[in-house]
Design a protein around this motif. Structure first.
Motif, short mmCIF file in Angstrom:
data_model
loop_
_atom_site.label_atom_id
_atom_site.label_comp_id
_atom_site.label_asym_id
_atom_site.label_seq_id
_atom_site.Cartn_x
_atom_site.Cartn_y
_atom_site.Cartn_z
N GLY A 40 0.69 -1.16 0.11
CA GLY A 40 0.13 0.12 -0.03
C GLY A 40 0.65 1.41 -0.14
O GLY A 40 0.22 2.45 -0.22
N ASP A 41 2.20 1.10 0.26
CA ASP A 41 3.13 2.54 0.26
C ASP A 41 3.09 2.90 -1.32
O ASP A 41 3.30 1.85 -1.96
N LYS A 42 3.32 4.19 -1.37
CA LYS A 42 3.41 4.69 -2.58
C LYS A 42 4.78 5.10 -2.87
O LYS A 42 5.52 5.48 -1.96
N LEU A 43 5.46 4.93 -4.16
CA LEU A 43 6.82 5.14 -4.53
C LEU A 43 6.58 6.15 -5.62
O LEU A 43 5.84 5.90 -6.51
N HIS A 44 7.35 7.31 -5.66
CA HIS A 44 7.11 8.20 -6.80
C HIS A 44 8.46 7.85 -7.71
O HIS A 44 9.56 7.63 -7.28
N ILE A 45 8.14 8.22 -9.05
CA ILE A 45 9.37 7.79 -10.03
C ILE A 45 9.96 9.13 -10.50
O ILE A 45 9.18 10.02 -10.78
N PHE A 58 9.62 9.30 -1.24
CA PHE A 58 9.99 10.70 -0.87
C PHE A 58 9.45 11.53 -2.45
O PHE A 58 9.98 11.15 -3.46
N ASN A 59 8.70 12.49 -2.08
CA ASN A 59 7.90 13.11 -3.46
C ASN A 59 8.59 14.39 -3.44
O ASN A 59 8.49 15.24 -2.68
N PRO A 60 9.48 14.73 -4.28
CA PRO A 60 10.38 15.86 -4.72
C PRO A 60 9.48 16.95 -4.89
O PRO A 60 9.81 18.16 -4.61
N LYS A 61 8.32 16.87 -5.73
CA LYS A 61 7.38 18.04 -5.91
C LYS A 61 6.77 18.59 -4.60
O LYS A 61 6.80 19.80 -4.54
N HIS A 62 6.25 17.68 -3.83
CA HIS A 62 5.74 18.03 -2.56
C HIS A 62 7.02 18.75 -1.62
O HIS A 62 6.65 19.96 -1.22
N ALA A 63 8.00 18.18 -1.57
CA ALA A 63 9.05 18.96 -0.88
C ALA A 63 9.53 20.43 -1.36
O ALA A 63 9.89 21.11 -0.46
#
Length: 85
Positions: A40-45, A58-63
């Motif tokens: 269920g964890d999400k990975l960002h590409i 880690f979501n770079p856009k969110h950061a």
């Protein structure tokens, strides 16, 4: 006593497989444990140069958005305090 976590093996290879009507990767449980990932964890590409990909929780856009907000909060702290009253 906890088993020490080993370092990633440079020879680990994931194979693209058919999963239902889709294609996917099966991550070995040892890799999931090292990355502290669960179902269920999400990975960002994040696409890298030379056909590479980086998978990260880690979501770079969110950061980046959060850093912009933090700068705004520092710059306009008095205004935000007044609005909060």
């Amino acid at each position: 006593m906890n088993k020490p976590v080993s370092k990633p093996d440079e020879t680990e290879v994931l194979q693209v497989r058919r999963i239902g009507n889709s294609l996917g990767l099966i991550l070995p449980k040892e890799l999931l444990a090292r990355l502290n990932l669960q179902e269920g964890d999400k990975l960002h590409i994040v696409e890298q140069p030379e056909r590479g990909l980086k998978l990260t929780p880690f979501n770079p856009k969110h950061a980046e958005a959060m850093e912009i907000a933090r700068r705004s909060f520092r710059k306009y702290a008095d205004t935000y305090r007044a609005l909060a009253k």
